[in-house]
Design a protein around this motif. Structure first.
Motif, PDB file in Angstrom:
ATOM      1  N   ASP A   1       0.914  -1.500  -0.080  1.00  0.00           N
ATOM      2  CA  ASP A   1      -0.050  -0.099  -0.378  1.00  0.00           C
ATOM      3  C   ASP A   1       0.826   0.913  -0.366  1.00  0.00           C
ATOM      4  N   GLU A   2       0.828   2.017  -1.006  1.00  0.00           N
ATOM      5  CA  GLU A   2       1.771   3.254  -1.513  1.00  0.00           C
ATOM      6  C   GLU A   2       1.581   3.983   0.339  1.00  0.00           C
ATOM      7  N   TYR A   3       0.883   4.771   0.729  1.00  0.00           N
ATOM      8  CA  TYR A   3       0.301   5.358   2.103  1.00  0.00           C
ATOM      9  C   TYR A   3       1.199   3.922   3.354  1.00  0.00           C
ATOM     10  N   LEU A   4       1.443   2.909   3.484  1.00  0.00           N
ATOM     11  CA  LEU A   4       1.564   2.330   4.259  1.00  0.00           C
ATOM     12  C   LEU A   4       3.304   2.472   3.973  1.00  0.00           C
ATOM     13  N   HIS A   5       3.513   1.970   2.735  1.00  0.00           N
ATOM     14  CA  HIS A   5       4.485   1.874   3.147  1.00  0.00           C
ATOM     15  C   HIS A   5       5.478   2.904   2.943  1.00  0.00           C
ATOM     16  N   ARG A   6       4.800   3.700   3.707  1.00  0.00           N
ATOM     17  CA  ARG A   6       5.874   5.449   3.665  1.00  0.00           C
ATOM     18  C   ARG A   6       6.019   4.823   5.181  1.00  0.00           C
ATOM     19  N   PHE A   7       5.750   4.151   5.959  1.00  0.00           N
ATOM     20  CA  PHE A   7       6.155   4.105   7.065  1.00  0.00           C
ATOM     21  C   PHE A   7       7.408   3.131   7.721  1.00  0.00           C
ATOM     22  N   HIS A   8       8.028   2.312   6.394  1.00  0.00           N
ATOM     23  CA  HIS A   8       9.012   1.894   5.898  1.00  0.00           C
ATOM     24  C   HIS A   8      10.187   2.601   6.608  1.00  0.00           C
ATOM     25  N   TYR A   9      10.936   2.500   8.118  1.00  0.00           N
ATOM     26  CA  TYR A   9      12.044   3.373   8.774  1.00  0.00           C
ATOM     27  C   TYR A   9      13.336   3.631   7.245  1.00  0.00           C
ATOM     28  N   GLU A  10      12.988   2.872   6.093  1.00  0.00           N
ATOM     29  CA  GLU A  10      14.445   2.562   5.197  1.00  0.00           C
ATOM     30  C   GLU A  10      14.190   4.045   4.168  1.00  0.00           C
ATOM     31  N   ASN A  11      12.660   4.658   4.105  1.00  0.00           N
ATOM     32  CA  ASN A  11      12.889   5.769   3.735  1.00  0.00           C
ATOM     33  C   ASN A  11      13.449   7.403   4.017  1.00  0.00           C
ATOM     34  N   TYR A  12      13.873   6.754   5.447  1.00  0.00           N
ATOM     35  CA  TYR A  12      13.871   7.753   5.495  1.00  0.00           C
ATOM     36  C   TYR A  12      15.833   8.279   6.559  1.00  0.00           C
ATOM     37  N   GLY A  13      16.330   6.724   7.034  1.00  0.00           N
ATOM     38  CA  GLY A  13      17.079   6.516   7.056  1.00  0.00           C
ATOM     39  C   GLY A  13      17.758   6.986   7.979  1.00  0.00           C
ATOM     40  N   GLY A  14      17.665   7.732   8.595  1.00  0.00           N
ATOM     41  CA  GLY A  14      18.119   8.362   9.953  1.00  0.00           C
ATOM     42  C   GLY A  14      17.147   9.766  10.485  1.00  0.00           C
ATOM     43  N   THR A  15      17.447   9.801  11.456  1.00  0.00           N
ATOM     44  CA  THR A  15      17.249  11.074  12.117  1.00  0.00           C
ATOM     45  C   THR A  15      18.126  12.173  12.644  1.00  0.00           C
ATOM     46  N   PRO A  16      18.456  13.367  12.274  1.00  0.00           N
ATOM     47  CA  PRO A  16      19.536  13.814  13.434  1.00  0.00           C
ATOM     48  C   PRO A  16      19.402  14.672  14.438  1.00  0.00           C
ATOM     49  N   VAL A  17      20.328  14.480  14.997  1.00  0.00           N
ATOM     50  CA  VAL A  17      20.503  15.493  16.255  1.00  0.00           C
ATOM     51  C   VAL A  17      20.112  17.275  16.548  1.00  0.00           C
ATOM     52  N   LEU A  18      19.355  17.650  16.497  1.00  0.00           N
ATOM     53  CA  LEU A  18      19.053  18.643  15.546  1.00  0.00           C
ATOM     54  C   LEU A  18      18.929  20.219  17.391  1.00  0.00           C
TER      55      LEU A  18
END
Length: 316
Positions: A254-271
């Motif tokens: 599902d196009e929307y649910l697939h957007r929850f996959h962590y790999e799409n965003y790589g990681g989170t920066p320390v802001l």
């Protein structure tokens, strides 16, 4: 542009890290110089196997690894030749401009706070997560675990940091900022929410739209949602479970649910710290490593840390 990558961090390292490097180099017309930090005996054969020319990266030998269950401060002190410790040394000395790892999260946070430190004026750095919106847009939730207990002044700063990240890195024009709360009306919530609301309302540097409830998280009411790290981490873990449920029910295409996959965003920066530090998921695969590099590249291209520094200088 020099980007340091911990090749030993993650459940599937160094193989997936090497594959991520290959994906990044193959897709980029003008790639950054990658400093691949890890055990030469393990990493070098994989680089050769995946046809990564020696002149496209710099391999930095790091014979030690900080495991997931090691005490972060103790491990960083005792394992000076670990990939994480060497990465922070290179970052602090200016040899690399950003550092990324899917390794021990605690060690990454301790290394960030004691090696790179916060930008002047930032009370506490924060970490965020991407929130896929139902309308196809991308939102941001912060804090999601770095600061379990917060003060109103800190949430006010998280709103500024999140708004800047949404604007300059995610490309959201005039991002709408909301306070995650148990009701829409002003005056709702616990003491923290009640005390934070007027600060956000009076903050002329953000586009504050009021309280947002849990049911609004995936809608378009706000682009940036602010909360304490305890609440944010609960929301994050719940959202991650959506993808697990989708996979179990064979709905992950599902196009929307697939957007929850962590790999799409790589990681989170320390802001809120002086140089880009990006923390990846422990189960990062090749695509996640590639996207981590792309996040760092975007932060450097936009001089994001400089933008934060300028914003907080203006606020003093």
């Amino acid at each position: 542009m020099n980007i340091g990558l911990d090749m030993m961090g993650g459940d599937y390292a160094p193989l997936e890290a090497v594959k991520g490097v290959h994906q990044y180099l193959s897709a980029s017309a003008q790639p950054a110089t990658l400093f691949c930090i890890g055990d030469e005996q393990q990493v070098q054969p994989l680089l050769i196997e995946h046809n990564i020319p020696a002149n496209t990266i710099r391999l930095i030998h790091a014979p030690e690894v900080i495991g997931y269950h090691e005490h972060p401060t103790k491990a960083l002190k005792e394992k000076q030749q670990s990939s994480i410790a060497i990465g922070f040394h290179l970052l602090a000395s200016g040899k690399i401009d950003a550092f990324l790892s899917a390794g021990n999260t605690g060690a990454m946070l301790v290394g960030t706070m004691y090696t790179i430190k916060a930008i002047e004026g930032v009370l506490r750095p924060t970490i965020s997560t991407i929130v896929p919106k139902l309308n196809g847009a991308t939102g941001l939730l912060l804090d999601v675990g770095l600061n379990a207990d917060c003060k109103p002044e800190q949430l006010n700063q998280f709103a500024v940091l999140g708004s800047l990240y949404a604007q300059y890195v995610l490309g959201v024009d005039s991002p709408k900022v909301g306070l995650l709360n148990v009701g829409e009306e002003e005056g709702k919530g616990n003491l923290l929410a009640q005390s934070t609301y007027p600060l956000l309302k009076e903050n002329a540097t953000i586009n504050f739209v009021g309280n947002v409830e849990g049911r609004d998280v995936f809608k378009d009411k706000a682009d940036v949602m602010v909360c304490d790290g305890f609440t944010g981490n609960v929301v994050l873990k719940m959202a991650e479970s959506f993808y697990d449920i989708a996979v179990n029910r064979q709905l992950d295409n599902d196009e929307y649910l697939h957007r929850f996959h962590y790999e799409n965003y790589g990681g989170t920066p320390v802001l809120g710290v002086a140089k880009p530090v990006i923390i990846g998921h422990g189960i990062s695969n090749a695509a996640a490593f590639k996207n981590m590099i792309l996040v760092a590249e975007k932060m450097l291209q936009t001089n994001f840390c400089g933008i934060i520094k300028h914003a907080f200088m203006q606020a003093v």
